[in-house]
Design a protein around this motif. Structure first.
Motif, PDB file in Angstrom:
ATOM      1  N   UNK A   1     -11.413 -50.556 -44.012  1.00 20.74           N
ATOM      2  CA  UNK A   1     -10.329 -49.597 -43.861  1.00 20.74           C
ATOM      3  C   UNK A   1      -8.987 -50.310 -43.783  1.00 20.74           C
ATOM      4  N   UNK A   2      -7.911 -49.539 -43.986  1.00 18.84           N
ATOM      5  CA  UNK A   2      -6.569 -50.104 -43.886  1.00 18.84           C
ATOM      6  C   UNK A   2      -6.359 -50.754 -42.522  1.00 18.84           C
ATOM      7  N   UNK A   3      -6.708 -50.066 -41.480  1.00 19.87           N
ATOM      8  CA  UNK A   3      -6.610 -50.620 -40.134  1.00 19.87           C
ATOM      9  C   UNK A   3      -7.981 -51.096 -39.679  1.00 19.87           C
ATOM     10  N   UNK A   4      -8.195 -52.382 -39.478  1.00 17.95           N
ATOM     11  CA  UNK A   4      -9.438 -52.824 -38.870  1.00 17.95           C
ATOM     12  C   UNK A   4      -9.664 -52.160 -37.514  1.00 17.95           C
ATOM     13  N   UNK A   5      -8.561 -51.900 -36.782  1.00 15.53           N
ATOM     14  CA  UNK A   5      -8.650 -51.178 -35.515  1.00 15.53           C
ATOM     15  C   UNK A   5      -7.313 -50.529 -35.222  1.00 15.53           C
ATOM     16  N   UNK A   6      -7.331 -49.555 -34.318  1.00 12.77           N
ATOM     17  CA  UNK A   6      -6.114 -48.965 -33.766  1.00 12.77           C
ATOM     18  C   UNK A   6      -6.171 -49.131 -32.256  1.00 12.77           C
ATOM     19  N   UNK A   7      -5.101 -49.656 -31.694  1.00  7.96           N
ATOM     20  CA  UNK A   7      -5.008 -49.850 -30.246  1.00  7.96           C
ATOM     21  C   UNK A   7      -3.882 -48.957 -29.746  1.00  7.96           C
ATOM     22  N   UNK A   8      -4.232 -47.989 -28.897  1.00  6.84           N
ATOM     23  CA  UNK A   8      -3.302 -46.942 -28.498  1.00  6.84           C
ATOM     24  C   UNK A   8      -3.231 -46.822 -26.986  1.00  6.84           C
ATOM     25  N   UNK A   9      -2.184 -46.174 -26.519  1.00  7.79           N
ATOM     26  CA  UNK A   9      -2.001 -45.987 -25.083  1.00  7.79           C
ATOM     27  C   UNK A   9      -1.323 -44.657 -24.818  1.00  7.79           C
ATOM     28  N   UNK A  10      -1.504 -44.161 -23.619  1.00  7.15           N
ATOM     29  CA  UNK A  10      -0.868 -42.927 -23.175  1.00  7.15           C
ATOM     30  C   UNK A  10       0.492 -43.202 -22.547  1.00  7.15           C
ATOM     31  N   UNK A  11       0.959 -44.412 -22.690  1.00  8.67           N
ATOM     32  CA  UNK A  11       2.215 -44.841 -22.087  1.00  8.67           C
ATOM     33  C   UNK A  11       2.026 -46.215 -21.457  1.00  8.67           C
ATOM     34  N   UNK A  12       3.037 -47.049 -21.537  1.00 11.18           N
ATOM     35  CA  UNK A  12       2.901 -48.398 -21.010  1.00 11.18           C
ATOM     36  C   UNK A  12       2.634 -49.403 -22.104  1.00 11.18           C
ATOM     37  N   UNK A  13       2.648 -50.662 -21.721  1.00 12.84           N
ATOM     38  CA  UNK A  13       2.570 -51.742 -22.711  1.00 12.84           C
ATOM     39  C   UNK A  13       1.281 -52.536 -22.636  1.00 12.84           C
TER      40      UNK A  13
ATOM     41  N   UNK B   1       8.074 -35.838 -21.162  1.00 17.43           N
ATOM     42  CA  UNK B   1       7.686 -36.017 -19.766  1.00 17.43           C
ATOM     43  C   UNK B   1       6.591 -37.074 -19.667  1.00 17.43           C
ATOM     44  N   UNK B   2       6.944 -38.260 -19.182  1.00 18.18           N
ATOM     45  CA  UNK B   2       5.982 -39.342 -19.081  1.00 18.18           C
ATOM     46  C   UNK B   2       4.849 -39.073 -18.119  1.00 18.18           C
ATOM     47  N   UNK B   3       5.020 -38.093 -17.238  1.00 22.20           N
ATOM     48  CA  UNK B   3       3.971 -37.761 -16.269  1.00 22.20           C
ATOM     49  C   UNK B   3       2.965 -36.763 -16.815  1.00 22.20           C
ATOM     50  N   UNK B   4       3.240 -36.189 -17.984  1.00 26.49           N
ATOM     51  CA  UNK B   4       2.320 -35.212 -18.558  1.00 26.49           C
ATOM     52  C   UNK B   4       1.192 -35.928 -19.290  1.00 26.49           C
ATOM     53  N   UNK B   5       0.330 -36.575 -18.510  1.00 23.59           N
ATOM     54  CA  UNK B   5      -0.744 -37.378 -19.103  1.00 23.59           C
ATOM     55  C   UNK B   5      -1.714 -36.529 -19.905  1.00 23.59           C
ATOM     56  N   UNK B   6      -1.989 -35.316 -19.445  1.00 21.73           N
ATOM     57  CA  UNK B   6      -2.973 -34.488 -20.139  1.00 21.73           C
ATOM     58  C   UNK B   6      -2.420 -34.012 -21.480  1.00 21.73           C
ATOM     59  N   UNK B   7      -1.171 -33.562 -21.488  1.00 22.40           N
ATOM     60  CA  UNK B   7      -0.555 -33.153 -22.751  1.00 22.40           C
ATOM     61  C   UNK B   7      -0.509 -34.286 -23.745  1.00 22.40           C
ATOM     62  N   UNK B   8      -0.157 -35.483 -23.256  1.00 18.97           N
ATOM     63  CA  UNK B   8      -0.123 -36.657 -24.124  1.00 18.97           C
ATOM     64  C   UNK B   8      -1.519 -37.034 -24.612  1.00 18.97           C
ATOM     65  N   UNK B   9      -2.501 -36.910 -23.740  1.00 18.11           N
ATOM     66  CA  UNK B   9      -3.875 -37.207 -24.129  1.00 18.11           C
ATOM     67  C   UNK B   9      -4.336 -36.294 -25.258  1.00 18.11           C
ATOM     68  N   UNK B  10      -4.053 -35.012 -25.128  1.00 17.09           N
ATOM     69  CA  UNK B  10      -4.466 -34.059 -26.155  1.00 17.09           C
ATOM     70  C   UNK B  10      -3.753 -34.335 -27.482  1.00 17.09           C
TER      71      UNK B  10
ATOM     72  N   UNK C   1     -11.277 -47.533 -32.609  1.00 16.44           N
ATOM     73  CA  UNK C   1     -10.048 -47.089 -31.954  1.00 16.44           C
ATOM     74  C   UNK C   1     -10.211 -47.175 -30.445  1.00 16.44           C
ATOM     75  N   UNK C   2      -9.187 -47.722 -29.793  1.00 14.97           N
ATOM     76  CA  UNK C   2      -9.146 -47.782 -28.335  1.00 14.97           C
ATOM     77  C   UNK C   2      -7.921 -47.024 -27.847  1.00 14.97           C
ATOM     78  N   UNK C   3      -8.121 -46.197 -26.849  1.00 18.00           N
ATOM     79  CA  UNK C   3      -7.041 -45.372 -26.303  1.00 18.00           C
ATOM     80  C   UNK C   3      -7.056 -45.490 -24.779  1.00 18.00           C
ATOM     81  N   UNK C   4      -6.004 -46.104 -24.224  1.00 19.42           N
ATOM     82  CA  UNK C   4      -5.936 -46.357 -22.790  1.00 19.42           C
ATOM     83  C   UNK C   4      -5.024 -45.348 -22.101  1.00 19.42           C
ATOM     84  N   UNK C   5      -5.495 -44.802 -20.986  1.00 17.85           N
ATOM     85  CA  UNK C   5      -4.711 -43.854 -20.188  1.00 17.85           C
ATOM     86  C   UNK C   5      -4.432 -44.514 -18.844  1.00 17.85           C
ATOM     87  N   UNK C   6      -3.253 -45.105 -18.678  1.00 21.17           N
ATOM     88  CA  UNK C   6      -2.942 -45.809 -17.426  1.00 21.17           C
ATOM     89  C   UNK C   6      -2.627 -44.831 -16.298  1.00 21.17           C
TER      90      UNK C   6
END
Length: 416
Positions: A125-137, A245-254, A272-277
């Motif tokens: 695939x174009x991306x061997x992987x996708x590394x994602x986050x719900x906010x933060x580095x 709103x950075x505190x809206x973790x659920x909205x961002x997750x969806x 794909x990895x998706x981190x929710x701090x």
């Protein structure tokens, strides 16, 4: 110095390149196997997640009641953790590597499960992987040399990279960048070969390992030269508008989950990895008026536990809706959920006292025989890396070990 340069040129370069898509899978061949890890920085309350009894006849827990339509697609695992891993929040780095980092974080990390898959199977695939986050580095994704891969935390930016075409001139520039990178690596390689003649046997071995990683990267870069000139897939979806709103973790997750589904559906990436701090603000949920991180340090206070349960219930509900979206998307063979192993866990089994034992574990889809609660010893935990070996084997990897594993996960079978 050469090794450090190799790391910086490898994954950061690939993750910054404009994504394209891998084209439609061959209708006559089996659908590809995929892996998605959703990791939580503040864990889940075990008593609310884990059923009271083991086996297939368990009564659904508080968090799983709303996901009973998915019961035969989910396995709940309790009483497991990474052997030797401690350090509370610091163990976020160990979620997918299972490497014990030490109390001061002085140990160098190793490759994470998602990157292990991407290294060996990600070239389709174009991306061997996708590394994602719900906010933060930060992310739980690490290269073979122990470097953390910085995540993308904007669903809008991810959508643009996946599905909005650059101009023809920009695509040519992307391909040019790849060729330049390969030329630079050729020059470094010549210098390194000259250097190797002056080194001892130990250093020569280390340099040979470096050359191996360079050769692997050159293969990826050659593939990306081709991808850079290809148009991106067209999807029946609009570019999302990021939630301010950075505190809206659920909205961002969806929102991020919806883009992840599109990435899988278009075969843009299979790992794909998706981190929710753990955000510190108040999550906009009715009945919640204290900050999420503060609630995680509940100290068994009933009011804090009540509010924390409201947050975690919504996280599980959003995760279950993601599973439903995958299940409703048909492929040549089965559906997206059946062909995608979706894993949820956290470094913390008890966020209040920063305990890394008894990690929350949910596994869905991916061709496993689900519908059960695998309950291991709460005091003498079962090695979670065994699950990683099972996942790797299901993805088609001929491996018997990963990190501190002792085999595959007992009681977890592949579906026929």
């Amino acid at each position: 110095m050469l090794q450090g340069t190799g790391v910086s040129m490898a994954l950061p370069w690939l993750s910054s390149m404009t994504p394209a898509f891998a084209g439609k899978p061959d209708e006559k061949s089996a659908a590809p196997k995929r892996f998605v890890a959703m990791t939580l920085g503040l864990g889940l309350i075990g008593d609310n997640l884990n059923p009271a009894i083991a086996g297939r006849d368990y009564k659904p827990s508080r968090y799983l009641k709303s996901a009973q339509d998915l019961r035969d697609q989910i396995t709940v695992v309790s009483g497991s953790s990474h052997p030797g891993v401690k350090g509370g929040h610091r163990a976020e780095a160990s979620i997918l590597t299972a490497t014990a980092m030490g109390s001061a974080g002085l140990v160098r990390n190793t490759i994470s499960l998602d990157q292990y898959l991407a290294k060996h199977l990600g070239d389709a695939t174009r991306f061997p992987s996708l590394v994602l986050s719900n906010g933060g580095s930060t992310s739980p994704s690490y290269t073979e040399n122990g470097s953390m891969i910085p995540p993308e935390d904007s669903p809008s930016a991810l959508f643009a990279k996946l599905f909005i075409d650059n101009s023809a001139r920009q695509r040519d520039l992307q391909a040019d960048r790849v060729r330049q990178g390969r030329s630079i690596m050729d020059l470094v390689g010549e210098d390194a070969k000259s250097l190797s003649r002056e080194l001892g046997s130990g250093d020569r071995d280390r340099l040979d390992a470096y050359f191996t990683s360079v050769r692997d990267l050159e293969k990826r870069m050659a593939a990306n030269e081709r991808w850079a000139k290809m148009p991106k897939p067209k999807v029946d979806a609009k570019r999302p508008v990021d939630i301010g709103n950075g505190s809206d973790l659920i909205g961002r997750q969806r929102m991020m989950s919806s883009v992840i589904k599109l990435a899988l559906q278009t075969d843009s990436s299979r790992y794909i990895t998706y981190h929710i701090p753990g955000a510190g603000g108040v999550i906009p949920i009715k009945g919640v008026d204290e900050g999420y991180h503060g609630l995680s340090h509940h100290g068994r206070d009933e009011e804090k536990l009540s509010q924390l349960a409201l947050i975690e219930t919504e996280m599980i509900n959003a995760w279950a809706d993601f599973l439903r979206d995958l299940q409703s998307t048909n492929e040549a063979t089965g559906n997206l959920l059946g062909n995608t192993a979706v894993f949820m866990t956290s470094n913390l089994g008890n966020s209040s006292n920063h305990d890394n034992r008894n990690m929350p574990v949910l596994l869905a889809g991916g061709g496993f025989r689900h519908g059960q609660h695998l309950a291991f010893d709460q005091k003498n935990n079962y090695p979670l890396p065994n699950l990683y070996v099972s996942i790797l084997q299901r993805m088609g990897m001929p491996v018997d070990t990963f990190a501190t594993s002792t085999g595959t996960m007992t009681g977890l079978e592949m579906a026929t």
